[in-house]
Write an enzyme that holds these catalytic residues in place. Structure first.
Site, PDB file in Angstrom:
ATOM      1  N   HIS A  93       0.919  -1.151   0.000  1.00  0.00           N
ATOM      2  CA  HIS A  93       0.000   0.000   0.000  1.00  0.00           C
ATOM      3  C   HIS A  93       0.951   1.190   0.000  1.00  0.00           C
ATOM      4  O   HIS A  93       1.735   1.365   0.949  1.00  0.00           O
ATOM      5  CB  HIS A  93      -0.873  -0.054   1.260  1.00  0.00           C
ATOM      6  CG  HIS A  93      -1.833   1.097   1.429  1.00  0.00           C
ATOM      7  ND1 HIS A  93      -3.175   0.905   1.717  1.00  0.00           N
ATOM      8  CD2 HIS A  93      -1.645   2.446   1.380  1.00  0.00           C
ATOM      9  CE1 HIS A  93      -3.773   2.088   1.840  1.00  0.00           C
ATOM     10  NE2 HIS A  93      -2.855   3.039   1.631  1.00  0.00           N
ATOM     11  N   HIS A  95       3.365   4.128   0.356  1.00  0.00           N
ATOM     12  CA  HIS A  95       3.707   4.958   1.523  1.00  0.00           C
ATOM     13  C   HIS A  95       5.111   5.517   1.364  1.00  0.00           C
ATOM     14  O   HIS A  95       5.980   4.870   0.789  1.00  0.00           O
ATOM     15  CB  HIS A  95       3.613   4.159   2.823  1.00  0.00           C
ATOM     16  CG  HIS A  95       4.441   2.911   2.837  1.00  0.00           C
ATOM     17  ND1 HIS A  95       4.025   1.745   2.235  1.00  0.00           N
ATOM     18  CD2 HIS A  95       5.658   2.652   3.352  1.00  0.00           C
ATOM     19  CE1 HIS A  95       4.956   0.814   2.387  1.00  0.00           C
ATOM     20  NE2 HIS A  95       5.963   1.341   3.052  1.00  0.00           N
TER      21      HIS A  95
END
Ligand code: 5GP
Ligand code: ZN
Length: 115
Positions: A93, A95
């Site tokens: 995800h 980041h």
């Protein structure tokens, strides 16, 4: 979705949140590798730099600037992106790692609601 950062963004999993708005969430890394180690994430799930829309990417970069000013570390922080599992990206995800070892941060930081 079985994604830890989606769960943090959805408040299904606790995290030490420094900042959030409709699009972004910023929280402390559970295994800090610097005096200050934040993770800057879009709330929506995008896997890598190749997937994230330009406007959300700009929001994240602008947030890094704002945090650096708030914490008075404009000249003393690192922004790191591990892109792809082969590079060491464990959480799929998107980041940024926002890290600083500025000595004045060792007393800890407050989140934006003063907690
Ligand atoms: P990556 O290697 O994917 O760039 O970094 C993932 C980061 O997420 C690591 O620095 C790791 O310590 C952090 N992390 C993994 N699980 C959790 C969690 O449940 N909560 C928080 N706050 N950070 C996590
Ligand atoms: Zn996710």
């Amino acid at each position: 979705m079985n994604c830890i950062f989606c769960q943090i963004a959805g408040k299904e999993k606790p995290a030490k949140i420094y900042f959030e708005d409709d699009n972004l969430i910023v929280f402390s890394d559970i295994l800090p590798r610097a005096t200050l180690h934040l993770l800057l994430c879009p709330k929506k799930h995008y896997a890598t730099l190749l997937d994230i829309p330009d406007d959300i990417l700009m929001n994240l970069m602008e947030r890094a600037r704002i945090i650096s000013r708030e914490l008075k570390i404009e000249d003393n922080f690192r922004l790191v992106l591990n892109n792809g599992a082969k590079s060491g990206q464990i959480i799929e995800h998107f980041h940024f790692h926002f890290m600083s070892n500025a000595p004045h941060l060792s007393a800890g930081i407050k989140n934006q609601s003063g907690r």
